[in-house]
Design an enzyme around this catalytic site. Structure first.
Site, short mmCIF file in Angstrom:
data_model
loop_
_atom_site.label_atom_id
_atom_site.label_comp_id
_atom_site.label_asym_id
_atom_site.label_seq_id
_atom_site.Cartn_x
_atom_site.Cartn_y
_atom_site.Cartn_z
N HIS A 46 123.92 -12.25 59.86
CA HIS A 46 123.63 -11.81 60.57
C HIS A 46 124.54 -10.90 60.84
O HIS A 46 123.61 -9.52 62.38
CB HIS A 46 125.08 -13.12 60.87
CG HIS A 46 124.74 -13.10 63.05
ND1 HIS A 46 124.02 -13.34 63.30
CD2 HIS A 46 125.88 -12.93 63.86
CE1 HIS A 46 124.18 -13.39 65.25
NE2 HIS A 46 125.59 -13.56 65.27
N SER B 46 124.65 -9.68 67.87
CA SER B 46 124.99 -10.84 68.27
C SER B 46 124.83 -11.27 69.92
O SER B 46 123.79 -11.26 70.64
CB SER B 46 125.86 -10.79 67.82
OG SER B 46 126.20 -12.51 67.56
N ASP C 53 119.57 -14.60 58.82
CA ASP C 53 120.59 -15.46 59.25
C ASP C 53 121.55 -16.55 59.70
O ASP C 53 120.21 -17.86 60.43
CB ASP C 53 120.35 -14.63 61.44
CG ASP C 53 121.40 -15.07 62.25
OD1 ASP C 53 121.95 -15.09 61.65
OD2 ASP C 53 121.36 -14.12 63.40
#
Length: 462
Positions: free
Chosen positions: A401, A273, A367
């Site tokens: 994600h 991330s 995601d």
């Protein structure tokens, strides 16, 4: 039928066995009461291998013995996180003709998952609190998992037949945890138990801030020296990430390179991330990053400005009108960020084309935080256009994600500190779980290949 056969044999000279002997021979049998089937009490035992304790990323063999032939049962697993939230999963099974049940061979008939899923009782866990993610904050203590075998296929009403408690640890035997307070650097270094030196890796997480150690501690058990690095909202570091200076990350890299237990002239970086974005920036500006694994990272600066010496990377713009709502009323922010290839947002692009680092991009194709696959493909194009090595890009369908170490349950939705509310993260439980297992192996092989190092096996017993 059984009773009449016993009556006949009891009157015969050939009958030398007691009623208990016959019961042991025939095993437990169903009893019909009021049109419902119940099962006589069994001597069920729940077996786990490794027994007692294991590392979180290690597979766990689960089996049950002493059931009645083809007896229906429900298996349930539960743990409490460090803030008291309950995570649990259950699945319905049927014993085989010998009264045995092995989750490696028996498919689940429904519940939290279905089909042949030996580790489903862990990766399918869901929290009892909304928008809650399973995170391990103190790696020196285990998660304690309670497993139960319940009679029948009703998880809330079945009589308990067997129970086991298992500790899932985050530090393999002998792994050393070394807090780092060197200059501005705030981190924790994890070292394998055997004599070094080892390949060095810096581990970065996302926008939650603070210091998360669980991925670094697990990876150290595989033969790497791993520094879990905080970069804001922790122990004297900036409270926000509005402005981040890459000199801070360079200081952490230099500390790692000077450490006597770290080998080579360069280190690896592992980021997810926002941590993936920062890993990409480190690889682009710092010459000492040999290999980088970017998990669902961005090619532009998000949520703040990056500085390195006299260069600046501005944050990419965001359009709140592109935030969608799911049918459950949650925010879907996947389209909120502007395209960094267009207009003034080009100033937010990280100059990945400068990098001589070898890259591995791990991408969840579902995601919903941002367009991770687009970013990875664009980084690959820019590198190749400048004569650099084509990076490896591994895409995982139906994967969200948060690609974590193996057996962490899918986080479907949780609070996003930048958005200021709960958002969905994407992914489907089973494919996401399978992706985590593969990604964990892929990143280890990648770092061994490009940083050097031998494959280490976590001991089966702690």
């Amino acid at each position: 039928m059984v009773a009449s056969s016993l009556a006949v044999l009891r009157g015969s000279r050939l009958c030398q066995w007691s009623w208990k002997s016959w019961a042991r021979l025939l095993g437990p049998s169903p009893l019909i009461r009021g049109g419902q089937t119940t099962w006589a009490r069994t001597n069920a035992t729940l077996s786990l291998e490794p027994a007692g304790r294991s590392c979180w990323d290690e597979p766990l063999s689960i089996s049950v013995r002493g059931l009645a032939p083809e007896q229906p049962v429900t298996l349930r697993a539960a743990l409490h996180d460090e803030k008291g939230a309950l995570f649990s999963a259950h699945a319905r099974y049927r014993a085989d003709a010998h009264g045995e049940l092995d989750l490696a061979r028996a498919p689940a008939l429904g519940g939290s998952f279905a089909g042949l899923e030996p580790m489903g009782l862990l990766w399918a866990m869901e929290p009892d609190r909304p928008f809650w993610r399973l995170v391990k904050r103190d790696v020196q203590t285990p998660f304690v998992v309670e497993l139960e075998v319940l009679e029948g296929h009703e998880p809330e009403g079945g009589r308990q037949l067997a129970k086991a408690v298992h500790e899932r640890h985050f530090m393999a035997p002998g792994v050393r945890r070394v807090p780092v307070r060197e200059g501005r650097v705030r981190a924790t270094l994890f070292l394998p138990p055997e004599p070094g030196p080892y390949p060095g890796i810096i581990d970065l997480f996302g926008v939650g801030g603070g210091l998360l150690e669980y991925r670094a501690s697990l990876l150290a058990g595989k033969g790497f020296a791993v520094m879990a690095l905080a970069y804001y909202n922790y122990d004297g570091l900036p409270k926000t990430m509005d402005i981040l200076h890459l000199e801070y990350f360079e200081e952490a890299v230099n500390y790692l390179l000077r450490h006597p237990q770290v080998k080579g002239s360069g280190v690896g970086v592992l980021g997810i991330s926002k941590g993936g974005e920062l890993g990409l920036a480190m690889a682009s500006f710092l010459k000492t990053i040999t290999a980088a694994v970017i998990i669902n990272g961005s090619i532009s600066s998000v949520g703040g400005t990056l500085h390195y010496k006299d260069e600046t990377v501005l944050p990419v713009g965001m359009n709140k009108n592109r935030v969608k709502r799911t049918k459950d009323g949650l925010k879907d922010v996947v389209d909120a960020l502007n395209n960094p290839l267009e207009g003034p947002d080009r100033k937010s692009l990280i100059p990945v084309e400068r990098s001589d680092t070898t890259f591995l991009f791990l991408v969840g194709q579902d995601d919903h935080n941002w367009r991770s696959e687009f970013y990875a493909r664009e980084a690959s194009k820019r590198l190749q256009a400048h004569g650099k090595e084509k990076p490896q890009v591994i895409c995982y369908p139906d994967t969200g994600h948060y690609i974590e170490p193996p057996y962490f349950p899918l986080c479907k939705a949780s609070l996003h500190s930048l958005v200021g509310g709960p958002v969905i993260w994407g992914g489907q439980p089973r494919p996401h779980a399978m992706a985590q297992v593969d990604a964990w192996q892929q990143l280890q092989m990648f770092f061994r290949k490009h940083l050097g190092g031998e494959e280490r096996t976590v001991p089966s017993k702690l």
